[in-house]
Structures are given as C-alpha cells and as structure tokens.
Design an enzyme around this catalytic site. Structure first.
Site, PDB file in Angstrom:
ATOM      1  N   GLU A 182     -28.503  28.489   9.526  1.00 43.88           N
ATOM      2  CA  GLU A 182     -28.276  27.453   8.502  1.00 43.88           C
ATOM      3  C   GLU A 182     -29.540  26.607   8.320  1.00 43.88           C
ATOM      4  OE1 GLU A 182     -26.327  26.915   6.175  1.00 43.88           O
ATOM      5  OE2 GLU A 182     -24.991  25.206   6.395  1.00 43.88           O
ATOM      6  N   THR A 240     -29.062  22.747  -1.386  1.00 45.89           N
ATOM      7  CA  THR A 240     -28.807  21.704  -0.387  1.00 45.89           C
ATOM      8  C   THR A 240     -30.080  20.952  -0.017  1.00 45.89           C
ATOM      9  OG1 THR A 240     -26.929  22.916   0.456  1.00 45.89           O
ATOM     10  CG2 THR A 240     -27.881  21.291   1.926  1.00 45.89           C
TER      11      THR A 240
END
Ligand code: HSE
Length: 315
Positions: free
Chosen positions: A133, A185
């Site tokens: 991630e 993001t």
C-alpha cells in the site's frame, strides 16, 4: 511447507476513515473487491502474468504494482523457496476511494499464503499488505486492515495488538456512489494540513470517540452524525469532490442518516438503515452528478464480516 500449485483469493473493497477517523478506522464492504490468482514457479520472485479489468492503467512492473509487491513481501515472510506468476482481476475502479490498491495487495498476500498451506495466521500478513500500500498511496492501514480481517476495524499500527474489531450495528447499510472522476490518494493526502489547532484536535478526537461509542451501543443515528463531524480532513478535500454539499443534501432528503467521503474519495458513503433507503439514496446522489454531466456508478452494500477469502486452492 505445503506444496500447492495454485491458489486464488478475493479481497473486499473498504471504506476508510469512516469520516472522522483519518487513517485509523475502516470497514470492509460486502460484494465488491479484487481477485488474485497465483501459480507456483520454481524460480524465486514475482511475475505478473496478466491484469484484467484495469484498461491497461496499472503498472506491469512488479516493483510498482501493489499486488506484486504484496506477493513478494509475503513470500519473504514465509521464507519461501519458490516464486509466483500472478494474475490480478480488478473488480474495483482505480483511485476511487474504495481501497482498490489495498484490495489487490490483500488478495495477493492471502493467495500466496494459501499456496503455502496458510502457514501464516491472517493478521501476520498485515505488514506485507502495508508495504504494498505504501508504494502507491502511503503508509496507512485503514484499507488493508479491514480488507484483510473483515468487519469494522480500529487499526493503529501493524501488530496484532494494534487491530481491534469494533461491533457492527445490524441495521448498518451503505450506499456507495462513485463518480467517474479519479482522485489519486497521494494527491488527496497532499492537500491535508500538516498541523492543527488544539481546539480542532479536541473536536476531532471527541468525534472519533463518539463513533466508537455509537458502534458499541449500536446507535447508527449517532454514528452517522459523529462520522460527519470531521473538521480537519473533509474541509481540506472538499474541493476534490464536486458538489459535495448538494450531494449530502440530496442523500439526506432521500433518507440517509449521514454521508462521508469514502477514504480519499471520490466515492461517497451514505449511512442508511436499510437496503431500500440505501438504493433510494444512491439514485438521488447519482441524479445530482448526472444533472452536471458526471456519470456515476452506485452500490448498495453492508459490512463484510469475514474479509479476504481463499476461493480456490489446487494441490
Ligand atoms: N486514510 C486514507 C486517506 C485512506 O484518507 O488518505 C485512503 O484510501
């Protein structure tokens, strides 16, 4: 170590933050997610055999692809003397606020662990998923935690002790509305303030505490209000979500108890007490977008209690 030849795993989408709980709260979503298939190969390392459903947008370089990074990290955790050929099937849109990169990472880690006969307990895969991630969207566990472990999670670190499952109110339903705009993001994190006032800190921690208390009491009216009480992150990101105020107004008029940005957005998550209301809310929010020429997709869902699952293993 068990010598399975291939394994397939599914990992669910997630709603990170639950509004006010930036980087520490998240939930797993029923029915939406990514699937990863891995085949054992004698040579070490990870080869990406195929990626389906991304319109060619995801990196094919294993160092930059979240599923491949998680697979490689899991092989390291296992001390494996083999490698894998990996196929990723995207069920989630990219940069949508539904934890797309996390679901790919989690599905890969769970599939590789299944290849090794589930040698590692599920929570021990968390560091591998987090490493992946971090490559694409920063080091935060509020997507990978619930995707891996299911339910609603409070997740404040990387060890088993840092993960708490919170109660799931039985009537909690979600309308998830995703407009056809991408909000990466990293960009949505770049707009956030690096420091906040003492006043805002007190307000924000109070709201997080109210969310957790409401979950323990099964009070979804208070839950929705507390989730919306974010005065730090949402105001900084609101400009990335066109018409946020009008969308919230439309959602509430259609019966939603509250509406928040899902993760870093642009998906919006509306809190509803049943499926019929959630469907009505989804239609009402989509109508606002469509009146401005923005197409959107919507899903009515609930919390996935189980999290990632192994779908198939071939010995
Ligand atoms: N907590 C993260 C953020 C989630 O809001 O940036 C990103 O999916």
């Amino acid at each position: 170590m068990t010598e399975n030849s291939s394994a397939t795993a599914f990992a669910p989408a997630t709603v990170a933050n639950l509004g006010v709980g930036f980087d520490i709260l998240g939930l797993a979503v029923n029915g939406l997610g990514d699937t990863v298939h891995v085949e054992r190969q004698a040579t070490s390392g990870v080869i990406i055999a195929d990626i389906i459903g991304d319109n060619g947008k995801l990196p094919r370089d294993p160092q930059k692809n979240t599923a491949a990074v998680a697979a490689a990290a899991t092989l390291r955790l296992l001390g494996a003397d083999f490698g894998v050929r990996l196929t990723l099937e995207k069920g989630l849109p990219l940069a949508s606020g539904l934890g797309s990169s996390a679901a790919s990472a989690v599905a890969a880690a769970v599939a590789v662990n299944a290849l090794a006969g589930e040698l590692l307990p599920r929570h021990e895969l968390l560091p591998a998923c987090l490493e992946a991630e971090a490559v694409v969207s920063g080091y935060h566990a509020d997507n990978v935690g619930p995707s891996l472990l299911g339910g609603i999670t409070l997740i404040t670190g990387t060890s088993a002790d840092d993960i708490r499952h919170l109660p799931i109110p039985p009537s909690l339903h979600l309308a998830l509305i995703t407009p056809a705009i991408a909000v990466p993001t990293v960009e949505a994190r770049a707009v956030l303030p690096q420091s906040i006032s003492l006043h805002d800190m007190v307000h924000q921690t109070g709201a997080v505490a109210r969310v957790i208390d409401a979950l323990y009491r099964g009070d979804i009216h208070t839950l929705a209000l507390a989730m919306e009480a974010d005065i730090v992150v949402e105001p900084a990101r609101a400009h990335l979500i066109p018409h946020l105020d009008a969308l919230r107004f439309a959602a509430k008029r259609a019966g939603a108890l509250g509406l928040v940005i899902s993760g870093a957005g642009p998906t919006l998550a509306a809190i509803c007490i049943d499926q019929t209301i959630a469907k009505r809310v989804a239609d009402a929010v989509c109508a606002v977008y469509e009146s401005d020429g923005i197409t959107c997709t919507a899903h009515v869902s609930s919390v996935d209690e189980a999290g990632a699952k192994v779908i198939n293993v071939v010995a």
